[in-house]
Enzyme design. Structure first.
Site, mmCIF file in Angstrom:
data_model
loop_
_atom_site.group_PDB
_atom_site.id
_atom_site.type_symbol
_atom_site.label_atom_id
_atom_site.label_comp_id
_atom_site.label_asym_id
_atom_site.label_seq_id
_atom_site.Cartn_x
_atom_site.Cartn_y
_atom_site.Cartn_z
ATOM 1 N N PRO A 2 48.202 44.921 27.215
ATOM 2 C CA PRO A 2 47.504 44.341 28.364
ATOM 3 C C PRO A 2 46.010 44.650 28.314
ATOM 4 O O PRO A 2 45.609 45.742 27.945
ATOM 5 C CB PRO A 2 48.161 45.006 29.570
ATOM 6 N N GLU A 3 45.204 43.654 28.652
ATOM 7 C CA GLU A 3 43.768 43.864 28.776
ATOM 8 C C GLU A 3 43.426 43.782 30.263
ATOM 9 O O GLU A 3 44.311 43.695 31.093
ATOM 10 C CB GLU A 3 43.018 42.823 27.934
#
Ligand SMILES: [Zn+2]
Length: 275
Positions: A2-3
């Protein structure tokens, strides 16, 4: 992994689901998930607190609790939250559980064991190691075109690698760094200190834009599964370069190229993106 946009979506969902709720009890099943607290501390610090607000700093999720406590979570590679009824089964990789006093519970599931949690005193938050050195938030006034230009001007790293450094720019990972560079027409191997002021302004605009678009690309929360992470990978469908090696650039038609930087793939258009 996840960013920032995915973490922002999980944060907003968590806030809407658990703000105002009281924690009846908590349990840490894998001590390595929260190395700064013993399992006993983890449990006693969370017990009988009320969730005031859930916010985000970089890729860290901050659950601010009553009694001057904050639970910090970093999802890392595969960490995810599931919000389910208290009689729901735990997953194979449930490493922590928080029970609320209304019959719901929050599971932290982590297949790869890289996720991290930490319970700290809220007043010490700014001094906590993983948060202390983070760059300004990309949607804040502190992250200005001038800030970006001056920060990059102090680095001789290839610009793609500089963008991944969370002490310079917060929240960009492999996908959004490549996308922002393509949108700003900048070659990923350009030395960061060679970026002109006008190009830094353009890059700043595209970083903010790509992150905002990715956050807006959220799907509805799936109550059935209770999984807060259904946004993962959604942006990849909209990507202009990421994982599109050999496919035509949407701007000019030239095949997208892939190179390796810092051990990870970078995608770019050799015609649109200049050094
Ligand atoms: Zn192109």
């Amino acid at each position: 992994m996840p960013e920032l946009p995915e973490v922002e979506i999980v944060t907003r969902r968590l806030h809407s689901l658990i703000a105002g709720k009281t924690i009846a009890k908590a349990r840490l099943y894998r001590a390595g998930l929260s190395p700064e607290n013993t399992p006993r501390q983890f449990q006693s610090l969370l017990k009988a607190t009320t969730v005031r607000e859930v916010t985000r700093r970089g890729k860290h999720i901050l659950a601010h609790l009553s009694r001057n406590r904050t639970l910090i979570t970093h999802l890392r590679m595969t960490g995810r939250f599931l919000y389910v009824a208290e009689d729901a089964n735990h997953t194979t990789h449930t490493h922590a559980v928080i029970w609320f006093d209304d019959g719901m519970k929050l599971l932290f599931d982590d297949q790869r064991h890289f996720g991290l949690m930490m319970v700290v005193r809220t007043e010490e938050l700014d001094r906590v190691k993983p948060l202390a050195k983070l760059a300004p938030e990309p949607f804040s006034n502190a992250f200005s075109p001038r800030y970006l230009h001056e920060t990059l001007a102090r680095s001789r790293q290839p610009i793609k690698l500089a963008l991944l450094d969370q002490t310079k720019v917060v929240g960009l990972g492999n996908i959004y760094a490549a996308e922002a560079l393509h949108r700003a027409r900048i070659h990923p191997r350009l030395p960061a200190d060679k970026l002109s002021r006008p190009r830094a302004e353009s890059l700043h605009r595209e970083i903010v834009a790509v992150l905002r678009e990715a956050i807006a690309n959220d799907a509805a929360f799936d109550v059935e599964s209770g999984d807060l992470d259904t946004s993962y990978g959604r942006y990849e469908n909209l990507a202009r370069v990421y994982e599109r090696e050999g496919q035509p650039c949407h701007t000019c038609g030239k095949p997208i190229r892939r190179v390796t930087q810092g051990g990870r793939s970078t995608y770019f258009c050799p015609r649109c993106q200049r050094r």
